[in-house]
Enzyme design. Structure first.
Site, PDB file in Angstrom:
ATOM      1  N   SER A 140       0.845  -1.190   0.000  1.00 19.32           N
ATOM      2  CA  SER A 140       0.000   0.000   0.000  1.00 19.32           C
ATOM      3  C   SER A 140       0.879   1.238   0.000  1.00 19.32           C
ATOM      4  CB  SER A 140      -0.908   0.031   1.234  1.00 19.32           C
ATOM      5  OG  SER A 140      -1.595   1.272   1.341  1.00 19.32           O
ATOM      6  N   TYR A 153      -1.677  -0.655  10.274  1.00 15.67           N
ATOM      7  CA  TYR A 153      -1.754  -0.840   8.822  1.00 15.67           C
ATOM      8  C   TYR A 153      -0.502  -0.310   8.127  1.00 15.67           C
ATOM      9  CZ  TYR A 153      -3.671  -0.876   4.095  1.00 15.67           C
ATOM     10  OH  TYR A 153      -3.879  -1.116   2.750  1.00 15.67           O
TER      11      TYR A 153
END
Length: 258
Positions: A140, A153
């Site tokens: 990501s 995350y």
């Protein structure tokens, strides 16, 4: 059926489902792994997939034995995949001051990091012996610089980027490719819960098409869309004091239960 084979985790929705559709359109056989196998079966029926063109494997990537068993079943039933995409992941906001969020951090790492390595594990020996294959880690843009409230995350996706880079060097002598894809914002059920702006957000189908082409080319690392790659590089160059001021007051990702 003849044709190349792709193994995809997290295939019951979002990016995983969009990638499955794109590979099917290109004539690939599908090995689809997820906890919610019923949703994959319903989607396959809706798409009119020939039962000989795909197989579904129930697995929880956070459980090492579960995902390793799914990979071994794929080897036994469909053969050695040409591409393995470790896509399954979770994204939950955390506050380190809250004890329960430490469990969220542990679960995030178990899914996004250990689960990714466990997804690749069953196929390494066969790909190395065959001297071909591609392993794809879905990272990501959030792994490039930390965001307040996104500690689990961001850290997990930074680890995906580093891990895949390590693996790429390890497998190069065996002619097995490792591709890292770092999505920006993609329109999925997961991102629709976000309470902040999402610039350059892509429909899942557009992302899947661009990712498919990057994987076909064997790109070692690709940010999709490219505009988010530019944004991330600029943010990486900012001095910490300026970056911290820029993000002050930014809405945070929902924590568990919110």
């Amino acid at each position: 059926m003849a044709g190349p084979l792709v193994f995809i985790t997290g295939a019951s929705s979002g990016i995983g489902q969009a990638l499955a559709r794109r590979y099917h359109q290109a004539g690939w056989r599908l090995a689809l792994a997820a906890r919610r196998t019923g949703e994959i079966q319903a989607w396959a029926a809706q798409q009119g997939l020939d039962s000989a063109s795909y197989a579904v494997y129930g697995a929880d990537v956070a459980d090492i034995d579960s995902i390793v068993a799914a990979g071994r079943r794929c080897l036994d039933e469909q053969g050695v995949p040409d591409v393995v995409i470790a896509n399954a992941g979770i994204s939950i906001g955390v506050d380190t001051a809250c004890r329960e969020d430490l469990d969220v951090i542990a679960r995030t790492y178990a899914t996004n990091n250990v689960g990714l390595a466990a997804t690749f594990h069953p196929f390494l020996a066969a790909m190395t012996a065959r001297r071909s294959g591609t392993l794809v880690g879905i990272a990501s843009v959030a792994g490039i610089r930390g965001l307040p409230g996104h500690g689990a995350y961001c850290a997990s996706k930074a680890a995906v980027i580093s891990y895949c880079e390590c693996l790429r060097g390890e497998l190069r002598p065996a002619s097995v490719k490792v591709v890292t894809i770092s999505p920006g914002y993609v329109d999925t059920p997961l991102t629709r819960q976000n309470r902040y702006g999402m610039p350059f957000r892509l429909p899942a189908e557009v992302f899947a098409d661009r990712a498919f082409r990057a994987i076909e080319r064997g790109s070692s690392y690709r940010v999709i869309p490219w505009q988010m790659g530019v944004v991330a590089k600029l943010l990486r160059m900012l001095p910490n004091a300026l970056y911290d001021r820029l993000l002050a007051g930014r809405p945070r990702k929902h924590r568990q239960g919110q």
